[in-house]
Every structure is written in C-alpha cells, then in structure tokens.
Design a protein around this motif. Structure first.
Motif, PDB file in Angstrom:
ATOM      1  N   ARG A 200       0.783  -1.230   0.153  1.00  0.00           N
ATOM      2  CA  ARG A 200       0.093  -0.028   0.107  1.00  0.00           C
ATOM      3  C   ARG A 200       0.798   1.228  -0.037  1.00  0.00           C
ATOM      4  N   GLU A 201       2.073   1.315   0.653  1.00  0.00           N
ATOM      5  CA  GLU A 201       2.713   2.492   0.893  1.00  0.00           C
ATOM      6  C   GLU A 201       3.595   2.678  -0.504  1.00  0.00           C
ATOM      7  N   ARG A 202       4.043   1.566  -0.944  1.00  0.00           N
ATOM      8  CA  ARG A 202       4.720   1.700  -2.362  1.00  0.00           C
ATOM      9  C   ARG A 202       3.857   2.157  -3.420  1.00  0.00           C
ATOM     10  N   GLN A 203       2.688   2.201  -3.430  1.00  0.00           N
ATOM     11  CA  GLN A 203       1.678   2.701  -4.498  1.00  0.00           C
ATOM     12  C   GLN A 203       2.018   4.365  -4.443  1.00  0.00           C
ATOM     13  N   ARG A 204       2.491   4.912  -3.322  1.00  0.00           N
ATOM     14  CA  ARG A 204       2.795   6.334  -3.434  1.00  0.00           C
ATOM     15  C   ARG A 204       4.067   6.835  -4.480  1.00  0.00           C
ATOM     16  N   LEU A 205       4.771   5.769  -4.731  1.00  0.00           N
ATOM     17  CA  LEU A 205       6.046   5.935  -5.629  1.00  0.00           C
ATOM     18  C   LEU A 205       5.439   5.793  -7.147  1.00  0.00           C
ATOM     19  N   LEU A 206       4.445   5.673  -7.330  1.00  0.00           N
ATOM     20  CA  LEU A 206       3.539   5.421  -8.708  1.00  0.00           C
ATOM     21  C   LEU A 206       3.891   6.983  -9.420  1.00  0.00           C
ATOM     22  N   VAL A 207       3.832   8.037  -8.731  1.00  0.00           N
ATOM     23  CA  VAL A 207       3.946   9.354  -9.418  1.00  0.00           C
ATOM     24  C   VAL A 207       5.007  10.395  -9.041  1.00  0.00           C
ATOM     25  N   LYS A 208       5.323  11.281  -9.648  1.00  0.00           N
ATOM     26  CA  LYS A 208       6.369  12.060  -9.311  1.00  0.00           C
ATOM     27  C   LYS A 208       6.126  12.735  -8.039  1.00  0.00           C
ATOM     28  N   PRO A 209       7.125  13.016  -7.156  1.00  0.00           N
ATOM     29  CA  PRO A 209       7.013  13.375  -5.845  1.00  0.00           C
ATOM     30  C   PRO A 209       6.771  14.910  -5.937  1.00  0.00           C
ATOM     31  N   GLY A 210       6.245  15.679  -4.948  1.00  0.00           N
ATOM     32  CA  GLY A 210       5.996  16.976  -5.070  1.00  0.00           C
ATOM     33  C   GLY A 210       6.590  17.558  -3.708  1.00  0.00           C
ATOM     34  N   ILE A 211       6.563  19.091  -4.027  1.00  0.00           N
ATOM     35  CA  ILE A 211       6.979  19.695  -2.705  1.00  0.00           C
ATOM     36  C   ILE A 211       5.796  20.025  -1.613  1.00  0.00           C
ATOM     37  N   THR A 212       4.642  20.178  -2.289  1.00  0.00           N
ATOM     38  CA  THR A 212       3.506  20.103  -1.331  1.00  0.00           C
ATOM     39  C   THR A 212       2.303  19.121  -1.555  1.00  0.00           C
ATOM     40  N   CYS A 213       1.545  18.676  -0.669  1.00  0.00           N
ATOM     41  CA  CYS A 213       0.391  17.638  -0.925  1.00  0.00           C
ATOM     42  C   CYS A 213      -0.561  17.946   0.208  1.00  0.00           C
ATOM     43  N   ILE A 214      -1.705  17.026  -0.101  1.00  0.00           N
ATOM     44  CA  ILE A 214      -2.695  17.248   0.867  1.00  0.00           C
ATOM     45  C   ILE A 214      -2.262  17.169   2.325  1.00  0.00           C
ATOM     46  N   TRP A 215      -1.682  16.605   2.880  1.00  0.00           N
ATOM     47  CA  TRP A 215      -1.302  16.492   4.364  1.00  0.00           C
ATOM     48  C   TRP A 215      -0.176  17.507   4.677  1.00  0.00           C
ATOM     49  N   GLN A 216       0.137  18.220   3.816  1.00  0.00           N
ATOM     50  CA  GLN A 216       1.552  19.255   4.081  1.00  0.00           C
ATOM     51  C   GLN A 216       0.501  20.414   4.209  1.00  0.00           C
ATOM     52  N   VAL A 217      -0.629  20.492   3.765  1.00  0.00           N
ATOM     53  CA  VAL A 217      -1.647  21.574   3.829  1.00  0.00           C
ATOM     54  C   VAL A 217      -2.575  21.175   5.106  1.00  0.00           C
ATOM     55  N   SER A 218      -2.405  20.196   5.708  1.00  0.00           N
ATOM     56  CA  SER A 218      -3.619  19.690   6.732  1.00  0.00           C
ATOM     57  C   SER A 218      -2.676  19.368   7.984  1.00  0.00           C
ATOM     58  N   GLY A 219      -1.501  20.023   8.428  1.00  0.00           N
ATOM     59  CA  GLY A 219      -0.922  19.804   9.707  1.00  0.00           C
ATOM     60  C   GLY A 219       0.524  19.183   9.446  1.00  0.00           C
ATOM     61  N   ARG A 220       1.034  18.863   8.215  1.00  0.00           N
ATOM     62  CA  ARG A 220       2.408  18.551   8.059  1.00  0.00           C
ATOM     63  C   ARG A 220       2.878  17.465   8.918  1.00  0.00           C
ATOM     64  N   SER A 221       3.919  17.773   9.545  1.00  0.00           N
ATOM     65  CA  SER A 221       4.491  16.435  10.634  1.00  0.00           C
ATOM     66  C   SER A 221       3.421  16.188  11.544  1.00  0.00           C
ATOM     67  N   ASP A 222       2.335  16.804  11.928  1.00  0.00           N
ATOM     68  CA  ASP A 222       1.413  16.511  12.862  1.00  0.00           C
ATOM     69  C   ASP A 222       0.287  15.256  12.217  1.00  0.00           C
ATOM     70  N   VAL A 223       0.414  15.205  11.119  1.00  0.00           N
ATOM     71  CA  VAL A 223      -0.539  13.976  10.462  1.00  0.00           C
ATOM     72  C   VAL A 223       0.220  12.631  10.692  1.00  0.00           C
ATOM     73  N   GLU A 224      -0.466  11.776  11.153  1.00  0.00           N
ATOM     74  CA  GLU A 224       0.157  10.515  11.095  1.00  0.00           C
ATOM     75  C   GLU A 224       0.240   9.545   9.911  1.00  0.00           C
ATOM     76  N   PHE A 225       1.625   8.972   9.991  1.00  0.00           N
ATOM     77  CA  PHE A 225       2.168   8.140   8.626  1.00  0.00           C
ATOM     78  C   PHE A 225       0.732   7.652   7.629  1.00  0.00           C
ATOM     79  N   ALA A 226       0.019   6.942   8.524  1.00  0.00           N
ATOM     80  CA  ALA A 226      -0.971   5.943   7.746  1.00  0.00           C
ATOM     81  C   ALA A 226      -1.960   7.091   7.306  1.00  0.00           C
ATOM     82  N   GLU A 227      -2.321   8.078   7.767  1.00  0.00           N
ATOM     83  CA  GLU A 227      -3.128   9.287   7.079  1.00  0.00           C
ATOM     84  C   GLU A 227      -2.434   9.752   6.111  1.00  0.00           C
ATOM     85  N   GLN A 228      -1.177  10.047   6.264  1.00  0.00           N
ATOM     86  CA  GLN A 228      -0.584  10.727   5.091  1.00  0.00           C
ATOM     87  C   GLN A 228      -0.598   9.694   3.732  1.00  0.00           C
ATOM     88  N   VAL A 229      -0.503   8.489   4.234  1.00  0.00           N
ATOM     89  CA  VAL A 229      -0.284   7.516   2.778  1.00  0.00           C
ATOM     90  C   VAL A 229      -1.865   7.608   2.384  1.00  0.00           C
TER      91      VAL A 229
END
Length: 227
Positions: free
Chosen positions: A165-194
């Motif tokens: 499941r986590e490896r599916q994040r690697l299917l696309v080009k990474p970015g500088i910002t994303c949904i969880w970056q605008v939703s709390g950044r490091s305060d967002v749990e890893f599972a929720e980031q995925v």
C-alpha cells in the motif's frame, strides 16, 4: 541511478483498480499541462524569491561552517533515487548523530521526526518554521525530478519498511506540497499521510494542484506541524 531495493517499481497487475484513474490515467495533454504549470510557477517563484534565497544563504554561511545547500538522497517515481536539495538547517554531522536520538522519535511508522531536534541550528529552526529550507526543491521541479504538488519523496530507509500500500505512493512524481502538507504537515500520522496521498493520485486534476498550491500559503504562514 538504480531503483532503491526497498522501492521496486510496481507491476501493473499490483495497482488496485481505484488507482487506475486520476493521475495514473491522465492524458498526455493533462500531463503536459501539469508540467507547464510546474515550470512556469517554479521559475516565477525563483525570480520573486531570489532575495529570500540570498538572505538565507548568507544567514547559514555566517552562522556556522559548512555548505549552504544540503543534497539528500530521496526516492522518486518508480523507486528511482535522486538528490533533493534543501537549505541546510542542521549541524554538519547530523546524519551521523541520528542513531543517538532514535529514542526521541515522535512519529509512528517509518518516519523519524523530533519536535525539538538538538541537531537543528538556530538559523535552521527559523528556516524550518517558515518552510524556507524547502525552497531549493524548486530546482528539482525545474529539473523534472519533482512536481510542485505530489506525495513527499521518502528517504531510502523509509522505503525499506514500505508494504504494497505504501509503495503505491511511488507511482507518481513526488512533490513539494501535498494534501497532508496543508493539513498539519508533521502532525499528520503516517497512515493518514498515505491515505491522503493515494486520494490525491486517485482524484487528481489540474484544479486539485492549483487548489493545493493556494492552500499551501496559509498552511506555511500558520506554521502548524513545521519542525
């Protein structure tokens, strides 16, 4: 560069049906639009923020010995490694000191984050608070290794702990910002980031990118989860 062993590319058969739409099903014209948006905004940002780059470089150089930029190996699309650039915010031997602070890790899963990391310099703390340390990644965007919007690129050692499941994040080009970056950044749990990253891939559109870019500004100014 070879793909990192912990981030082998995912075969088409391993991609769940719900991820076969959105960004993974985007047409050549849509992908070109995303790339043009990346280039135009990244170049514009470099020009407008050039005084910030200059002041930051001087502050780092005058405050402690060592280089201004910190190139770090990250894992990109399809598990391919690349060098991601940041303004250096830590002491020179920060990587060697990491093992001494593992018990202070405040994140679950494969992530390693310390709210008050003793390796961060005084200038670096200011840079991290305002996300200025991330600005050199605009160069990665121009070079084509990153996009302005997309899942954040993981460290190789993080990918070693990834499941399917986590490896599916690697299917696309990474970015500088994303949904969880605008939703709390490091305060967002890893599972929720995925979950958020996979939702982004599934429901992607250029309007989604524009919306997230606009939301990034107040997120940075709010400084929530920035450390």
């Amino acid at each position: 560069m070879r793909a990192h062993p912990g981030a082998d590319p995912i075969a088409d058969a391993d991609v769940p049906p719900r991820l076969r739409g959105g960004l993974l099903a985007a047409s050549s014209r849509q992908l070109l639009g995303k790339r043009v948006l990346d280039l135009v905004l990244a170049l514009l940002a470099l020009v407008l923020l050039s005084p910030v780059f200059l002041v930051t470089a001087c502050a780092i150089k005058l405050s402690c010995a060592g280089p201004v930029l910190f190139p770090q190996e990250r894992v990109g699309r399809d598990g391919k490694p690349f060098r991601m650039f940041k303004f250096r915010s830590m002491c020179l031997d920060a990587e060697r000191q990491r093992s001494a602070y593992l018990d202070l890790n405040e994140c679950a899963g494969p992530l390693f984050k310390i709210g008050h990391d003793p390796r961060v310099t005084p200038v670096g703390r200011v840079l991290r608070t305002w996300s200025i340390d991330e600005l050199p990644q605009l160069l990665n965007v121009i070079h084509g290794e990153m996009s302005l919007v997309g899942p954040r690129p993981p460290l190789p050692e993080e990918c070693e702990h990834y499941g399917p499941r986590e490896r599916q994040r690697l299917l696309v080009k990474p970015g500088i910002t994303c949904i969880w970056q605008v939703s709390g950044r490091s305060d967002v749990e890893f599972a929720e980031q995925v979950r958020m990253d996979l939702d982004y891939i599934t429901n992607w559109s250029l309007m989604t990118d524009l919306t997230l870019l606009v939301r990034t500004v107040p997120a940075v100014l709010g400084r929530r989860g920035a450390y």
